[in-house]
Design a protein around this motif. Structure first.
Motif, short mmCIF file in Angstrom:
data_model
loop_
_atom_site.label_atom_id
_atom_site.label_comp_id
_atom_site.label_asym_id
_atom_site.label_seq_id
_atom_site.Cartn_x
_atom_site.Cartn_y
_atom_site.Cartn_z
N THR A 249 62.27 28.93 11.35
CA THR A 249 63.14 28.29 12.35
C THR A 249 62.78 28.81 13.73
N ALA A 250 63.59 28.46 14.71
CA ALA A 250 63.34 28.91 16.08
C ALA A 250 63.35 30.42 16.18
N THR A 251 64.01 31.10 15.24
CA THR A 251 64.05 32.57 15.25
C THR A 251 63.06 33.16 14.24
N GLY A 252 62.04 32.39 13.87
CA GLY A 252 60.97 32.92 13.05
C GLY A 252 61.15 32.72 11.57
N TRP B 281 43.24 29.85 21.08
CA TRP B 281 44.39 29.02 20.71
C TRP B 281 45.54 29.12 21.70
N VAL B 282 45.48 30.04 22.63
CA VAL B 282 46.59 30.22 23.58
C VAL B 282 46.81 28.92 24.35
N GLY B 283 48.06 28.46 24.36
CA GLY B 283 48.42 27.20 25.01
C GLY B 283 48.30 25.99 24.10
N ARG B 284 47.81 26.18 22.88
CA ARG B 284 47.63 25.06 21.96
C ARG B 284 48.70 25.10 20.87
N GLU B 285 48.80 24.01 20.12
CA GLU B 285 49.77 23.92 19.04
C GLU B 285 49.09 23.99 17.68
N LEU B 286 49.78 24.60 16.73
CA LEU B 286 49.33 24.67 15.34
C LEU B 286 50.32 23.90 14.49
N VAL C 43 55.52 23.30 13.38
CA VAL C 43 54.64 23.25 14.54
C VAL C 43 54.91 24.49 15.40
N LEU C 44 53.85 25.20 15.75
CA LEU C 44 53.93 26.38 16.59
C LEU C 44 53.18 26.15 17.88
N ALA D 45 53.49 33.40 18.92
CA ALA D 45 53.76 31.96 18.99
C ALA D 45 55.26 31.69 18.96
N LEU D 46 55.63 30.56 19.57
CA LEU D 46 56.99 30.03 19.50
C LEU D 46 57.02 28.89 18.49
N VAL D 47 58.21 28.64 17.94
CA VAL D 47 58.38 27.54 17.00
C VAL D 47 58.79 26.29 17.77
N VAL D 48 57.93 25.28 17.74
CA VAL D 48 58.22 24.01 18.40
C VAL D 48 59.05 23.12 17.49
N ARG D 49 58.68 23.10 16.21
CA ARG D 49 59.42 22.32 15.21
C ARG D 49 59.53 23.14 13.95
N ALA D 50 60.75 23.34 13.48
CA ALA D 50 60.99 24.16 12.31
C ALA D 50 60.52 23.45 11.05
N GLY D 51 60.31 24.23 10.01
CA GLY D 51 59.90 23.64 8.74
C GLY D 51 59.65 24.70 7.68
N ARG D 52 59.57 24.25 6.46
CA ARG D 52 59.27 25.15 5.35
C ARG D 52 57.76 25.16 5.15
N VAL D 53 57.22 26.36 4.93
CA VAL D 53 55.79 26.49 4.69
C VAL D 53 55.57 27.30 3.42
N ALA D 54 54.39 27.10 2.84
CA ALA D 54 54.03 27.83 1.63
C ALA D 54 52.59 28.28 1.74
N GLN D 55 52.28 29.36 1.05
CA GLN D 55 50.91 29.85 1.01
C GLN D 55 49.98 28.73 0.55
#
Length: 290
Positions: free
Chosen positions: A27-30, A209-214, A221-222, A273-283
């Protein structure tokens, strides 16, 4: 560039050892539960951090698991276990660390920690009385226990580059999907990342990657904010991992960059990085660099 999420970590109590996850909500808080708790020194009001090794390196002998507001489990050096909800948790941790501390999920107003100057620690040793600077918490994530931002990431490209530059026998690759000693070349847990991203590249690609989104997986999205300047923590013993000064000396030689325009060049490994859009991730999730 595309890659894969090789490892996912959270550290429920600031500066303690953490736990590797197979999946998590971000989430926005990591990463859920990451740095949800910290110890505060009762006499100074400062947050306890292994960035001041002389006083707080003992935090890296403790391992935390779970996520606040639920109970967080802390394993002590002698194998005993204490819960964050136990009535005697503060006194027990104070005895283990040799200092009066309070476990809390609420950062003090104007929260700061002591950051020993890394080069001084390398020169004088972890028990020496070296210059210490006050470091504010949560500059990019106010009201949290994060050093700067809610996500810290490192790539296997960076870990391989570091491993190639150190003669320490523990720098050898131990397998991409292994335990704490893995990272395709260098122990990632020394740098305490949330995300270890496997990319088919060489060197310190996070700088680019600084300034870019992942985009990671289907939703997350970070936005990468800055290269991560390193303190003395990577050089310290982490549980069974011994002290390794090359963990700081190698990036000091290979990747000394200014993490922010107003700062001088510093040894950097990984990126915030900051969280632009929250989401669930998996290995194993696909990582795309925008």
């Amino acid at each position: 560039m595309t890659g894969r999420l090789a490892q996912l970590w959270r550290y429920p109590v600031k500066s303690m050892l953490g736990e590797r996850l197979t999946a998590a909500e971000v989430t926005a808080t990591g990463v859920a539960g990451d740095r949800g708790l910290a110890l505060v020194h009762r006499e100074t009001g400062r947050v306890a951090s292994a960035k001041h090794p002389r006083r707080w390196r003992g935090l890296l002998t403790l391992r935390a698991s779970g996520a606040a507001p639920g109970p967080v489990r802390i394993i002590l050096p002698d194998g005993r276990t204490v819960s964050s909800g136990d009535a005697d948790v503060d006194e027990l941790l104070s005895r283990v660390l040799g200092a009066p501390v309070t476990l809390t999920g609420t950062p003090p107003d104007g929260a700061v920690l002591d950051r020993a100057r890394p080069e001084a620690v390398l020169d004088a040793g972890v028990t020496a009385d070296v210059p210490v600077d006050l470091s504010p918490l949560g500059t990019a994530a106010p009201g949290t226990f994060f050093d700067f931002a809610p996500i810290h990431l490192v790539t296997t490209a960076t870990l391989r580059r570091l491993a190639a530059e150190t003669a320490d026998p523990r720098g050898g690759a131990t397998g991409r999907d292994g335990g704490e000693g893995s990272g395709d070349g260098f122990e990632p847990v020394r740098y305490r990342p949330n995300l270890v991203i496997d990319v088919p590249a060489d060197g310190f690609v996070e700088n680019e990657w600084v300034g870019r989104e992942l985009r990671i997986g289907d939703a997350l999205v970070l936005r990468v904010l800055a290269a991560t300047p390193r303190c003395a923590v990577p050089t310290l013993a982490h549980g069974e991992l011994p002290r390794q000064v090359a963990a700081l000396r190698a990036p000091a030689r290979l990747n000394r960059v200014a993490p922010l325009p107003q700062l001088d060049p510093q040894p950097c490994v990984g990126a915030y990085a900051l969280v632009v859009r929250a989401g669930r991730v998996a290995q194993g999730a696909l990582v795309e660099v925008g």
